[in-house]
Design a protein around this motif. Structure first.
Motif, PDB file in Angstrom:
ATOM      1  N   GLU A 216      -4.041   3.359  -7.258  1.00 46.91           N
ATOM      2  CA  GLU A 216      -5.153   4.274  -7.018  1.00 46.91           C
ATOM      3  C   GLU A 216      -6.224   3.830  -7.799  1.00 46.91           C
TER       4      GLU A 216
ATOM      5  N   LYS B  29      -8.138  12.896 -10.703  1.00 43.30           N
ATOM      6  CA  LYS B  29      -8.687  12.204  -9.629  1.00 43.30           C
ATOM      7  C   LYS B  29      -9.339  10.878 -10.183  1.00 43.30           C
TER       8      LYS B  29
ATOM      9  N   PHE C 106      -3.521   2.109  -2.383  1.00 44.32           N
ATOM     10  CA  PHE C 106      -3.361   3.368  -2.940  1.00 44.32           C
ATOM     11  C   PHE C 106      -2.071   3.656  -2.751  1.00 44.32           C
TER      12      PHE C 106
END
Length: 285
Positions: free
Chosen positions: A207, A170, A202
């Motif tokens: 992202e 992430k 995103f």
């Protein structure tokens, strides 16, 4: 997973077991998710995860935290807060003031449940970054186990991958207040605009990008590997259309790319309309 990783993880479990019962500040990010998972392994049911839901935390991050907690069965409490009055104008010491208020609240919650130890996910790498909120954690005696056993971000990602945690890759994230210059009044509308703008980025494959909001100008910071993606004409046109609909008049790409607050000290400088200089509120947590 290397032997070095295994030894550090073993040291982490040993440290966590010494606490018997803990409360953990859980944002749903890489570090706090890993810490909760390790605490569950070390302490079983004696773990409570607290997630703060504030206007400057994106809704998607709260949703991800809730979903993961449900899947793992960890006891999880959402604590809804407003923007503290003493940071409404985004002062230079915003991060310190915010951390002090939030972790005072979390300690109070934990104390009511007879939980002596409040933990959070600062890691070893954070010692070299600009993180004024760490002073508040030290003053409140909040424990940072990942930092104590010397785990770096890269090691946490590798261990998270080995544990099957969905957050192992992430992107790093920070609260939405870091998108606004210091000494600018924060409004819910501006935070919503920034959150939606980053959501568009995103969705298009950017992202971890940041949308820095300078009034009617949106300055986009990309990860270095994302610059090539911006050559796509359709992506550029979609970004311009969405951000102009959100109220921005000018949309620009920062050629330096994404950078954390540690590279800026007290902030990067940029011009205001009146010719004065503004201190930029960079990612500091």
């Amino acid at each position: 997973m290397t032997n070095k990783h295994k030894e550090k993880y073993k040291a982490l479990l040993h440290l966590l077991k010494s606490f018997n019962k803990v409360a953990i500040a859980f944002s749903g990010g890489v570090d706090s998710t890993f810490l909760v998972a390790a605490a569950r392994e070390a302490l079983g049911e004696n773990v409570v995860a607290y997630t703060v839901n504030s206007p400057y935390i994106p809704d998607w991050e709260i949703t991800e935290a809730i979903e993961w907690a449900k899947q793992t069965g960890v006891e999880h409490e959402i604590i809804k807060t407003k923007i503290p009055d003493n940071i409404i104008n985004n002062p230079l010491n915003r991060c310190y003031l915010c951390k002090k208020q939030i972790f005072t609240l979390l300690k109070s919650k934990a104390k009511k449940r007879n939980i002596k130890y409040l933990l959070e996910g600062t890691n070893k790498d954070d010692e070299g970054d600009y993180r004024p909120g760490m002073k508040a954690l030290e003053e409140l005696e909040v424990i940072s186990p990942l930092r104590e056993v010397g785990l770096t971000k890269a090691e946490i990602r590798q261990l998270s991958k080995g544990l099957g945690l969905p957050t192992w890759d992430k992107p790093a994230y920070a609260c939405l207040l870091t998108r606004i210059p210091y000494d600018i009044t924060i409004t819910p509308e501006e935070l919503i605009r920034i959150e939606k703008g980053e959501g568009y980025l995103f969705q298009l494959g950017f992202e971890g990008a940041r949308l820095r909001s300078h009034g009617n100008l949106a300055r986009i910071e990309l990860q270095q590997e994302q610059f090539e993606l911006m050559n796509d004409k359709n992506k550029k046109e979609t970004i311009v259309k969405k951000l102009k609909a959100a109220g921005y008049q000018f949309i620009c790409i920062d050629l330096e790319g994404y950078r954390m607050g540690g590279r800026w000290g007290n902030g990067v400088m940029g011009e205001r309309k009146n010719g004065e200089m503004e201190k930029w509120s960079g990612d500091t947590h």
